[in-house]
Design a protein around this motif. Structure first.
Motif, PDB file in Angstrom:
ATOM      1  N   LEU A 179       5.405  -3.576  -9.055  1.00  8.51           N
ATOM      2  CA  LEU A 179       5.182  -3.531  -7.655  1.00  8.51           C
ATOM      3  C   LEU A 179       3.876  -3.440  -7.327  1.00  8.51           C
ATOM      4  O   LEU A 179       3.479  -2.799  -7.358  1.00  8.51           O
ATOM      5  N   VAL A 180       3.062  -4.366  -6.585  1.00  4.80           N
ATOM      6  CA  VAL A 180       1.761  -4.766  -6.125  1.00  4.80           C
ATOM      7  C   VAL A 180       1.821  -4.700  -4.602  1.00  4.80           C
ATOM      8  O   VAL A 180       2.741  -5.429  -3.329  1.00  4.80           O
ATOM      9  N   ILE A 181       1.507  -3.460  -3.462  1.00  8.22           N
ATOM     10  CA  ILE A 181       1.888  -2.675  -2.581  1.00  8.22           C
ATOM     11  C   ILE A 181       0.168  -3.489  -2.192  1.00  8.22           C
ATOM     12  O   ILE A 181      -1.044  -3.419  -2.852  1.00  8.22           O
ATOM     13  N   GLN A 182      -0.172  -4.804  -1.295  1.00  8.92           N
ATOM     14  CA  GLN A 182      -0.582  -4.532  -0.944  1.00  8.92           C
ATOM     15  C   GLN A 182      -1.487  -4.173  -0.139  1.00  8.92           C
ATOM     16  O   GLN A 182      -1.418  -3.137   0.885  1.00  8.92           O
ATOM     17  N   LYS A 183      -2.724  -3.954   0.181  1.00  7.26           N
ATOM     18  CA  LYS A 183      -3.364  -3.217   1.384  1.00  7.26           C
ATOM     19  C   LYS A 183      -3.031  -3.210   2.457  1.00  7.26           C
ATOM     20  O   LYS A 183      -3.435  -2.381   3.592  1.00  7.26           O
ATOM     21  N   GLU A 184      -2.554  -5.100   3.102  1.00  9.71           N
ATOM     22  CA  GLU A 184      -1.906  -4.732   4.562  1.00  9.71           C
ATOM     23  C   GLU A 184      -0.790  -4.195   4.768  1.00  9.71           C
ATOM     24  O   GLU A 184      -0.392  -4.577   5.944  1.00  9.71           O
ATOM     25  N   ASN A 185      -1.005  -3.492   3.352  1.00  9.98           N
ATOM     26  CA  ASN A 185       1.140  -2.740   3.562  1.00  9.98           C
ATOM     27  C   ASN A 185       0.634  -1.525   3.603  1.00  9.98           C
ATOM     28  O   ASN A 185       1.242  -0.525   3.647  1.00  9.98           O
ATOM     29  N   LYS A 186      -0.812  -1.553   3.776  1.00  7.73           N
ATOM     30  CA  LYS A 186      -0.681   0.435   3.617  1.00  7.73           C
ATOM     31  C   LYS A 186      -0.674   1.011   4.782  1.00  7.73           C
ATOM     32  O   LYS A 186       0.294   2.089   3.725  1.00  7.73           O
ATOM     33  N   HIS A 187      -0.291   0.514   5.411  1.00  8.66           N
ATOM     34  CA  HIS A 187       0.267   1.588   7.314  1.00  8.66           C
ATOM     35  C   HIS A 187       1.609   1.767   6.411  1.00  8.66           C
ATOM     36  O   HIS A 187       1.996   2.795   6.699  1.00  8.66           O
ATOM     37  N   GLU A 188       2.699   0.869   6.123  1.00 10.05           N
ATOM     38  CA  GLU A 188       3.655   1.161   6.100  1.00 10.05           C
ATOM     39  C   GLU A 188       4.244   1.812   4.829  1.00 10.05           C
ATOM     40  O   GLU A 188       4.635   2.562   4.939  1.00 10.05           O
ATOM     41  N   TYR A 189       3.042   1.681   3.767  1.00  5.64           N
ATOM     42  CA  TYR A 189       3.160   2.193   2.932  1.00  5.64           C
ATOM     43  C   TYR A 189       3.237   3.777   2.721  1.00  5.64           C
ATOM     44  O   TYR A 189       4.008   5.095   2.290  1.00  5.64           O
ATOM     45  N   ILE A 190       1.915   3.918   3.842  1.00  5.99           N
ATOM     46  CA  ILE A 190       2.049   5.852   3.945  1.00  5.99           C
ATOM     47  C   ILE A 190       2.883   6.472   4.637  1.00  5.99           C
ATOM     48  O   ILE A 190       3.336   7.159   4.524  1.00  5.99           O
ATOM     49  N   GLN A 191       3.559   4.895   5.997  1.00  8.47           N
ATOM     50  CA  GLN A 191       4.726   5.994   6.060  1.00  8.47           C
ATOM     51  C   GLN A 191       5.403   6.655   5.852  1.00  8.47           C
ATOM     52  O   GLN A 191       6.103   7.208   6.124  1.00  8.47           O
ATOM     53  N   PHE A 192       6.021   5.490   4.522  1.00  8.71           N
ATOM     54  CA  PHE A 192       7.454   5.949   3.644  1.00  8.71           C
ATOM     55  C   PHE A 192       6.696   7.501   3.020  1.00  8.71           C
ATOM     56  O   PHE A 192       7.696   8.131   2.689  1.00  8.71           O
ATOM     57  N   LEU A 193       5.323   7.319   2.580  1.00 10.99           N
ATOM     58  CA  LEU A 193       5.396   8.664   1.959  1.00 10.99           C
ATOM     59  C   LEU A 193       5.273   9.567   2.845  1.00 10.99           C
ATOM     60  O   LEU A 193       5.815  10.544   2.108  1.00 10.99           O
ATOM     61  N   GLU A 194       4.815   9.256   4.006  1.00  8.65           N
ATOM     62  CA  GLU A 194       4.677  10.745   4.801  1.00  8.65           C
ATOM     63  C   GLU A 194       5.725  11.770   5.276  1.00  8.65           C
ATOM     64  O   GLU A 194       6.355  12.666   5.565  1.00  8.65           O
TER      65      GLU A 194
END
Length: 226
Positions: A179-194
């Motif tokens: 799974l390569v999480i791209q920097k453009e998807n950082k906000h979405e990724y952080i939202q999942f974590l939060e």
């Protein structure tokens, strides 16, 4: 899983560039290629930023070389130690002081809790993977475990990069492309974590991994025919 050299080079660049960018390393993709593949440092780039990329390359290679090794505390410490070499004096050791995730709505584990929680984390993860009935079940277990790892936040620094490399290790070990999480998807990724939205993250991961399969197959298809 056969991993062609060209695919590994491509994966190294993308994993390193995007994972470091998520942690606010501003090196460009072309600069990352120059440093990681050609060992040339272009322009005036800070030593710290170069170390972050170079360390990630070493940790990435360590995982590939030890892909069949079971997940242990020692293996995780080794990965973290390589990632934080020359950057943090506590590299390869669990945190000695309490830490926090900016913007998170939960508290991370205390230093006294971390060791036992990490042993339990490994045990639970291995059990979930063993009981999985499909690749999607394995992906869901790995995604859920990533959230648990970040919630424990076992190290003083480098938890995000370590956690994303551990996902790569686990996926490859189970014959699934990373799974390569791209920097453009950082906000979405952080939202999942939060929000601790493990189910949403798993759905997101499956869709990204499907695209990664196409990229992997393209590299396989470009190999010379015997």
């Amino acid at each position: 899983m056969h991993l062609p050299k060209d695919y590994l080079d491509d994966l190294l660049v993308r994993m390193t560039y995007h994972s470091c960018a998520i942690e606010n390393n501003a090196i460009t993709l072309s600069e990352a290629v120059s440093i990681l593949l050609y060992r040339v440092i272009p322009g005036k780039i800070s030593v710290h930023k170069v170390y972050e990329l170079e360390n990630h390359r070493l940790a990435f290679n360590y995982i590939i070389e030890n892909i069949d090794q079971e997940l242990t505390i020692s293996l995780i410490h080794d990965i973290h130690s390589l990632l934080l070499d020359r950057l943090n004096h506590e590299r390869g050791r669990f945190k000695s002081q309490e830490n926090a995730i900016v913007g998170a709505r939960f508290q991370t584990a205390t230093p006294s809790e971390t060791h036992s929680l990490m042993y339990q984390w490994i045990k639970n993860l291995n059990n979930q993977i063993q009981q999985a009935k499909s690749p999607d079940d394995i992906i869901a277990s790995i995604c859920s475990s990533h959230f648990e790892f970040e919630r424990i936040h076992p190290y003083a620094d480098g938890n995000g990069r370590t956690g994303r490399l551990l996902m790569m290790h686990l996926l490859l070990q189970n014959q699934i492309v990373p799974l390569v999480i791209q920097k453009e998807n950082k906000h979405e990724y952080i939202q999942f974590l939060e929000k601790q939205d493990a189910n949403g993250f798993a759905v997101y991961a499956v869709s990204i991994i499907e695209k990664e399969k196409q990229r992997y197959n393209a590299f396989l298809n470009s190999l010379p025919k015997e």
